[in-house]
Design a protein around this motif. Structure first.
Motif, PDB file in Angstrom:
ATOM      1  N   PHE A   1       0.783  -1.249   0.168  1.00 13.17           N
ATOM      2  CA  PHE A   1       0.415  -0.306   0.086  1.00 13.17           C
ATOM      3  C   PHE A   1       0.854   1.469   0.277  1.00 13.17           C
ATOM      4  CE2 PHE A   1      -3.215  -2.887   1.906  1.00 13.17           C
ATOM      5  CZ  PHE A   1      -3.793  -2.886   0.847  1.00 13.17           C
ATOM      6  N   PHE A   2       2.323   1.275   0.904  1.00 16.94           N
ATOM      7  CA  PHE A   2       2.725   2.108   0.763  1.00 16.94           C
ATOM      8  C   PHE A   2       3.317   2.594  -0.742  1.00 16.94           C
ATOM      9  CE2 PHE A   2       1.937   0.850   5.375  1.00 16.94           C
ATOM     10  CZ  PHE A   2       2.203   2.212   6.217  1.00 16.94           C
ATOM     11  N   TYR A   3       3.847   1.479  -0.858  1.00 14.32           N
ATOM     12  CA  TYR A   3       4.524   1.390  -2.979  1.00 14.32           C
ATOM     13  C   TYR A   3       3.608   2.284  -3.974  1.00 14.32           C
ATOM     14  CZ  TYR A   3       5.919   0.340  -6.893  1.00 14.32           C
ATOM     15  OH  TYR A   3       6.542  -0.322  -8.774  1.00 14.32           O
ATOM     16  N   VAL A   4       1.931   1.658  -3.673  1.00 15.82           N
ATOM     17  CA  VAL A   4       1.351   2.085  -4.362  1.00 15.82           C
ATOM     18  C   VAL A   4       0.901   3.468  -3.980  1.00 15.82           C
ATOM     19  CG1 VAL A   4      -1.139   1.924  -4.483  1.00 15.82           C
ATOM     20  CG2 VAL A   4       0.059  -0.233  -4.946  1.00 15.82           C
ATOM     21  N   ALA A   5       1.012   3.783  -2.790  1.00 18.45           N
ATOM     22  CA  ALA A   5       1.007   4.992  -2.732  1.00 18.45           C
ATOM     23  C   ALA A   5       2.227   6.963  -3.100  1.00 18.45           C
ATOM     24  CB  ALA A   5       0.781   5.863  -1.563  1.00 18.45           C
ATOM     25  N   GLY A   6       3.100   6.070  -3.786  1.00 21.44           N
ATOM     26  CA  GLY A   6       4.922   6.729  -4.421  1.00 21.44           C
ATOM     27  C   GLY A   6       5.740   6.558  -2.916  1.00 21.44           C
TER      28      GLY A   6
ATOM     29  N   ASP B   1      11.671  -2.458  -0.823  1.00 21.59           N
ATOM     30  CA  ASP B   1      11.562  -2.296   0.623  1.00 21.59           C
ATOM     31  C   ASP B   1      10.669  -3.402   0.690  1.00 21.59           C
ATOM     32  OD1 ASP B   1      13.468  -0.359   1.098  1.00 21.59           O
ATOM     33  OD2 ASP B   1      11.862   1.523   0.108  1.00 21.59           O
ATOM     34  N   VAL B   2       9.376  -3.756  -0.415  1.00 21.38           N
ATOM     35  CA  VAL B   2       8.198  -3.906   0.507  1.00 21.38           C
ATOM     36  C   VAL B   2       8.557  -5.703  -0.008  1.00 21.38           C
ATOM     37  CG1 VAL B   2       5.691  -4.644  -1.091  1.00 21.38           C
ATOM     38  CG2 VAL B   2       6.367  -2.474  -0.839  1.00 21.38           C
TER      39      VAL B   2
END
Length: 165
Positions: A65-70, A76-77
């Motif tokens: 979710f943090f990756y999708v949010a940029g 990291d994921v």
């Protein structure tokens, strides 16, 4: 086997701190060693297959979710997923909490140094700017916080102190 795990965490920490990325080969190496330890029943933390697979899934999906949010890089994921194979799902929350506190301290320090350039070399070090930003294949997006490195440090703290309670 814990020595291999610590070596892997050290490699991830150094690579992410210096280059602000965790290469796929390093993630796959850690995942392969974790799977091998599970298969040979030599897992250093007593984690069994179900806990390891749930840990890998939660580690990956939560940070996705943090990756999708940029807000985070893909490395990291993927690293969080491989880390979940090693530690299982139960210690992930405290590991994330410690890593997030370290990352927040990094970010706050970086922002303060941007505003008040008391230590320009430290500000540059914390910024994560590639040494040669024009090199082919390097992302132009700034990644000032090496979150995988902080996850690795928090996991090391968990291994040394957190498991004793």
């Amino acid at each position: 086997m814990p020595h291999l795990w610590l070596l892997w965490l050290l490699l991830v920490t150094v690579h992410d701190a210096r280059q602000r990325r965790v290469p796929n080969w390093l993630v796959l190496l850690g995942a392969a060693i974790a799977l091998g330890a599970l298969a040979m029943n030599t897992q250093p933390f007593g984690i069994k297959w179900p806990d390891a697979l749930i840990g890998a899934t939660l580690g990956f999906v939560f940070l996705l979710f943090f990756y999708v949010a940029g807000l985070m890089g893909a490395g990291d994921v993927k690293f969080a997923g491989a880390l979940g194979l090693w530690v299982g799902w139960q210690p992930l929350l405290p590991i994330w909490a410690v890593a997030s506190l370290l990352a927040a301290a990094h970010g706050i320090t970086w922002l303060l140094l941007q505003r008040w350039a008391l230590f320009p070399k430290l500000a540059t070090l914390l910024s994560g700017k590639p040494r040669n930003a024009d090199a082919p294949g390097l992302s132009k997006r700034a990644r000032p916080i090496p979150y995988a490195a902080y996850l690795a440090l928090a996991a090391t703290v968990w291994m040394i102190w957190g498991r004793q309670s």
